[in-house]
Each structure stands twice: as structure tokens, then as C-alpha cells.
Scaffold this active site. Structure first.
Site, short mmCIF file in Angstrom:
data_model
loop_
_atom_site.label_atom_id
_atom_site.label_comp_id
_atom_site.label_asym_id
_atom_site.label_seq_id
_atom_site.Cartn_x
_atom_site.Cartn_y
_atom_site.Cartn_z
N ASN A 197 -6.36 0.86 14.67
CA ASN A 197 -7.04 0.30 15.91
C ASN A 197 -7.69 1.57 16.09
O ASN A 197 -7.46 2.62 15.69
CB ASN A 197 -5.80 0.23 16.91
CG ASN A 197 -6.42 -0.06 18.22
OD1 ASN A 197 -7.10 0.54 19.01
ND2 ASN A 197 -5.97 -1.60 18.52
N ASP A 244 -4.98 2.93 6.22
CA ASP A 244 -4.38 2.58 7.39
C ASP A 244 -5.38 1.66 8.06
O ASP A 244 -6.20 2.15 8.69
CB ASP A 244 -3.89 4.15 8.39
CG ASP A 244 -3.71 3.69 9.77
OD1 ASP A 244 -3.62 2.70 10.24
OD2 ASP A 244 -3.38 4.67 10.69
N TYR A 261 7.73 -7.97 8.09
CA TYR A 261 6.45 -7.90 8.72
C TYR A 261 6.53 -8.51 10.16
O TYR A 261 7.11 -9.52 10.38
CB TYR A 261 5.42 -8.28 7.77
CG TYR A 261 3.93 -7.90 7.95
CD1 TYR A 261 3.54 -6.53 7.53
CD2 TYR A 261 3.01 -8.89 8.71
CE1 TYR A 261 2.30 -6.05 8.06
CE2 TYR A 261 1.80 -8.50 9.11
CZ TYR A 261 1.36 -7.02 8.57
OH TYR A 261 0.15 -6.69 8.73
N TRP A 276 -8.00 -5.53 5.10
CA TRP A 276 -8.53 -4.95 6.33
C TRP A 276 -8.70 -5.59 7.26
O TRP A 276 -10.01 -6.32 7.06
CB TRP A 276 -9.25 -3.76 5.80
CG TRP A 276 -9.87 -2.83 6.91
CD1 TRP A 276 -9.53 -2.28 8.04
CD2 TRP A 276 -11.38 -2.67 6.97
NE1 TRP A 276 -10.44 -1.62 8.76
CE2 TRP A 276 -11.68 -1.88 8.26
CE3 TRP A 276 -12.55 -2.92 6.15
CZ2 TRP A 276 -12.98 -1.27 8.68
CZ3 TRP A 276 -13.83 -2.36 6.83
CH2 TRP A 276 -13.97 -1.68 7.95
N ILE A 323 0.70 -1.19 0.08
CA ILE A 323 0.08 0.05 0.00
C ILE A 323 0.83 1.38 0.21
O ILE A 323 0.58 2.21 -0.74
CB ILE A 323 -1.13 -0.03 1.23
CG1 ILE A 323 -2.10 -1.16 0.83
CG2 ILE A 323 -1.58 1.31 1.43
CD1 ILE A 323 -2.89 -1.27 2.29
N GLY A 340 -6.12 -9.89 9.76
CA GLY A 340 -4.79 -10.65 10.50
C GLY A 340 -5.27 -11.12 11.77
O GLY A 340 -6.17 -11.89 12.08
N GLU A 345 -0.69 -1.06 10.60
CA GLU A 345 -0.58 0.41 11.06
C GLU A 345 0.49 0.76 11.88
O GLU A 345 1.14 1.84 11.47
CB GLU A 345 -1.75 0.41 11.88
CG GLU A 345 -2.07 1.92 12.56
CD GLU A 345 -3.21 2.19 13.39
OE1 GLU A 345 -3.62 3.40 13.45
OE2 GLU A 345 -3.61 1.25 14.17
N GLU A 346 1.05 -0.10 12.61
CA GLU A 346 2.22 0.33 13.28
C GLU A 346 3.72 0.58 12.26
O GLU A 346 4.37 1.44 12.59
CB GLU A 346 2.58 -0.74 14.04
CG GLU A 346 1.74 -1.14 15.50
CD GLU A 346 0.53 -1.78 15.42
OE1 GLU A 346 -0.30 -1.96 16.16
OE2 GLU A 346 0.23 -2.21 14.37
#
Length: 466
Positions: free
Chosen positions: A237, A234, A297, A373, A221, A376, A252-253
Site C-alpha cells: 500500500n 512486497d 491467505y 502485483w 515469494i 487482487g 503485504e500484511e
């Protein structure tokens, strides 16, 4: 107040006095709020802060040259940035609070890059007072103190390495070009909310074809559409940033670690509202610069050197990069089947629609780069999440660049569904009704691809409509 700022100033000034980890640790502990200082880290509650992860990075991971550069150049620059705060932010910064009113609403905060760098330097030195639980928190003590975990600790230190690289770049810019190098660049933060009930989705006659979709198994992305005007998902959370400054290293992190200016949203944005409130909220971050390359990752994440951001700036000094942060529902163990309930599908569709709606008229021409999205750790079905995002993109009138992160099987499934639903001239409302009729069988938790039952059901029903 002034008295507390005197404590911080005495702990950090003059720049250059912090020459090793021991003196840095003492200074950070002096800057911490009294309550946090006395509490100690939650694991064991010893009342002591050792900052073992920060120590391991500086004393074990860094080589002699990196240590000298950090303590000799970068850290003194960070102290200068932190102590600038009263002058660069002379009045309180507005907070992006929850919207409880009806209809579509938006709040915005605009900061220049010098303000952000000063705020983040204060977060590094842990000077912020404890805030309410409805805000994520911005001090870095969690990242510094994380208990050792042989799988996660190396990746968490790599996030910290990314953030220190950001400070190195910004302090060098200040030295070479002066404050204008940062005060002429801006980042804006937009909290947006919508209300849309199930009837609007089930009754929609918007064709799915209103959203063009390009599915890609390769690529990421954050590397989409360079050097254009990327609009990037993104997978957030509801507390923006998730574990970016603690124990987390997924989409996101990583996205915020390589563009640390976005981390300051944790100090600005109250927890996003969702399914329980009747309003769906998301956050846009417009203009953040990317500073780092990376590989891997999760536990395999590694800082991979400097990144020179080539995305152009608009007339106001913001880079034409938009991060759209939207949180998915967490479906835990044995909750897989729940996500197909109509009310939860509508909730996710509202989140995605809010995330994809253009901020300006020209945004409608920019593709949204997105992917798996909430699929995971949050347990989402990847095929369902694609269909939800496609419906939202059609309602928003946006193109999708859809990344499946090297999952060729998922890419094939999505492309087949996309082709058949387009051939049948399916509308958003018709697809919502199809999803409402789907009843998943017993599910054995498998790889991220998932969705075979849903794919077969949709294809079967669509073929009957031809």
C-alpha cells in the site's frame, strides 16, 4: 517528554504486574494519547476501548499453556523492551520523508534489532503520540479493537499471534544471550525515488532479453531462493504495511506479519509518492528476520508455528533478505480499462523500475521474486502487470522469479508471451508502443488470470513482425 514517559512507566512497571487481559487492557488505555483515548474506536464512537480482538485471542484462542507463557514470560519481557526505549533510542530517529526534488534520490535509516523490538513493544502498548496523516501509524489499537467479522476476525487474530510469537522469540534471546544478541543484528530502511518520463520508455532500445524470467505456478515469494540472498517483492500500500495492524491479510500484511521487524517502517516512512507528483517512490527493507510459518491467505490465513531463518548475514549484521515495497494503482469497479492508458502504464513501470533497481552492485546478480502485483483487490490485469514488471526488470538488468500463485493458466499465458517476445527480439520501447495501441473490449470482471485479450493482441502483432 519526560512527563509523558512517567505516565507510561507507571502504567507498565514493574514487569510482571500485568497478569491477565483486564490488567493489560487498563495499562494500554493509560498509555494511549489523551486524544485517542477520548475518541474511542470509530465504529460507534462510544469513547470506550474494549480491545475485543486481543481479548478473544488471549482468552479464547490461546490454551491454558499459551496463556501462562504469554502472561508469565513474554509480556513481562515486552514491558522490559518497551521501557528500554529512552536508553536504546536516546536521540530521535530520522524519518523517511517524501522526496519532492528532481532526479534519483535515496534516504536511509539503520536500526538494530533491540531498537526495533523496543519500538514495536511500544507500538503494542500504544504509547506513540498521534502522528500526521501522511504517516501510516504504528500503534496496535486497530488490530486489538477491530469489530467482529466472522470472515476476517480469525485471520486478524492470527496476525497478532505471529507478532506475539516474534516477541516471545526476542525476549527469550535477550534472557539467554543478553543484549548483544539483538544489538549485533541490523535492519536498514531505504526510501528511493526516480523520475522518468514516457519518452524514456517509448524510446527505449533495451532488449526484453536483458531480464531472464522464470515463471512458477507453485511456490511463494517469501520461500524463493532459500537459503540464498532473496530480493522479494512486497505488494505494498502507499501507506506501508496496509492493513497489517488493522483489517487486512493479503500479500503485504502476511509478509510483514511473519517478519514483524518490517512493521516498524510504518513509523518511519511517509506515504509513498506516485502518479500525481512526478516522482515514483518505493521502500527497501534490508535484513528483516522471518520468525513465523503460515498457511492460507486472506480470511484463511493461520499462524503455523516457528520459522528458523537460515538466510546468511552480511558483514554489517544484516540478513541478506531484501523486501522491495512498491504500490500499484487501485483500479476499482468499472475502472479495468483505465489501466491500459499510456500514462498509467508508465506510472506502474516507473514504480517497478524503482523497486527493482539494485541497491549495491552485487544485487544485480540476485533475482527479484515477484508475481501478481496489484492484481487482487486493486483490480490489475495480471498479464499487463507481468509485461510491465518484465520491462522494468530489463531496464534494471535484473532476473525475475515470477510466481503466479497456483494459477497454471496464467503461467502458461506468461510463458507463451515471454517465448514469442524473445523470439522477435522485442525491445522495451517496442512493447510500450504495442501496449499503447491496445484497446480492451468490454470487460466482464473475472478471475485473477485475466488478460486473454491483451495476450492475443500482443501475439498477433508480434507474429506479423516475424
Amino acid at each position: 517528554g519526560k512527563r509523558w514517559w512517567d505516565v507510561i512507566n507507571a502504567a507498565l512497571a514493574p514487569p510482571g504486574k500485568l497478569r491477565d487481559f483486564a490488567t493489560l487492557r487498563v495499562a494500554i488505555r493509560k498509555c494511549m494519547s489523551t486524544a485517542k483515548k477520548q475518541a474511542g474506536w470509530g465504529f460507534g464512537g462510544s469513547g470506550e476501548w474494549f480491545f475485543k480482538q486481543l481479548q478473544a485471542l488471549l482468552e479464547d484462542d490461546f490454551d491454558a499453556e499459551e496463556r501462562e507463557s504469554f502472561f508469565g514470560t513474554t509480556l513481562p519481557g515486552m514491558v522490559k523492551l518497551a521501557l528500554m526505549l529512552p536508553s536504546v533510542c536516546p536521540t530521535p530517529i530520522p524519518l523517511l520523508r517524501q522526496n519532492h526534488g528532481p532526479g534519483s534520490v535515496q534516504q536511509e535509516v539503520l536500526l538494530d534489532s533491540l531498537q526495533i523490538a523496543s519500538l514495536l513493544a511500544n507500538a503494542f502498548f500504544c504509547t506513540f503520540p498521534d502522528g500526521p496523516d501522511s504517516f501510516p501509524g504504528i500503534n496496535f489499537w486497530g488490530l486489538f479493537e477491530m469489530p467482529y467479522d466472522p470472515k476476517r476476525s480469525p485471520a486478524n487474530r492470527q496476525k497478532l499471534r505471529c507478532i506475539i510469537h516474534y516477541f516471545s522469540r526476542q525476549t527469550l534471546r535477550l534472557e539467554a544471550e543478553g543484549e548483544a544478541a539483538l544489538t549485533n543484528r541490523f535492519v536498514s530502511f531505504h526510501r528511493r525515488g526516480i523520475t522518468r518520463d514516457a519518452r524514456a520508455w517509448f524510446g527505449s532500445v533495451t532488449p526484453l532479453g536483458f531480464a531472464e524470467v522464470a515463471v512458477q505456478a507453485d511456490g511463494t515469494i517469501e520461500d524463493s531462493n532459500p537459503p540464498g540472498e532473496p530480493w522479494q517483492a512486497d505488494f505494498a500500500n502507499k501507506y506501508i504495511g496496509g492493513g497489517v495492524i488493522s483489517n487486512g491479510c493479503v500479500q503485504e500484511e502476511i509478509r510483514l506479519a511473519i517478519s514483524p521487524e518490517g512493521i516498524i517502517s510504518r513509523a518511519l516512512a511517509e506515504v509513498l509518492l506516485g502518479e500525481d507528483s512526478g516522482i515514483s517512490e518505493t521502500l527497501l527493507i534490508v535484513g528483516s528476520e522471518r520468525f513465523c510459518n503460515y498457511t492460507g491467505y486472506a480470511a484463511g490465513f493461520k499462524f503455523a508455528g516457528d520459522h528458523q531463518d537460515t538466510v546468511a548475514e552480511d558483514e554489517t549484521g544484516r540478513r541478506l533478505t531484501t523486501l522491495t515495497a512498491f504500490d500499484a494503482i487501485h483500479f476499482g469497479y468499472n475502472q479495468y480499462r483505465n489501466q491500459f492508458r499510456a500514462g498509467l502504464v508508465v506510472r506502474e513501470a516507473n514504480k517497478a523500475l524503482c523497486a527493482f533497481r539494485p541497491l549495491t552492485p552485487s544485487d544485480g546478480d540476485r533475482a527479484v521474486a515477484t508475481g501478481n502485483w496489484g492484481c487482487g483487490a486493486f483490480g490489475g490485469d495480471a498479464v499487463l502487470k507481468f509485461l510491465i514488471q518484465w520491462m522494468a526488470a530489463a531496464e534494471a538488468g535484473r532476473r525475475l522469479d515470477y510466481f503466479t500463485f497456483k494459477d497454471a493458466q496464467l503461467s502458461a499465458r506468461i510463458q507463451l508471451l515471454h517465448r514469442e517476445l524473445l523470439a522477435a527480439n522485442t525491445t522495451v520501447g517496442q512493447l510500450m508502443h504495442l501496449l499503447g495501441e491496445f484497446k480492451p473490449g468490454q470487460y466482464v470482471k473475472g478471475p485473477i488470470g485475466g488478460g486473454e485479450q491483451l495476450q492475443n493482441f500482443v501475439l498477433h502483432r508480434v507474429s506479423r513482425q516475424h
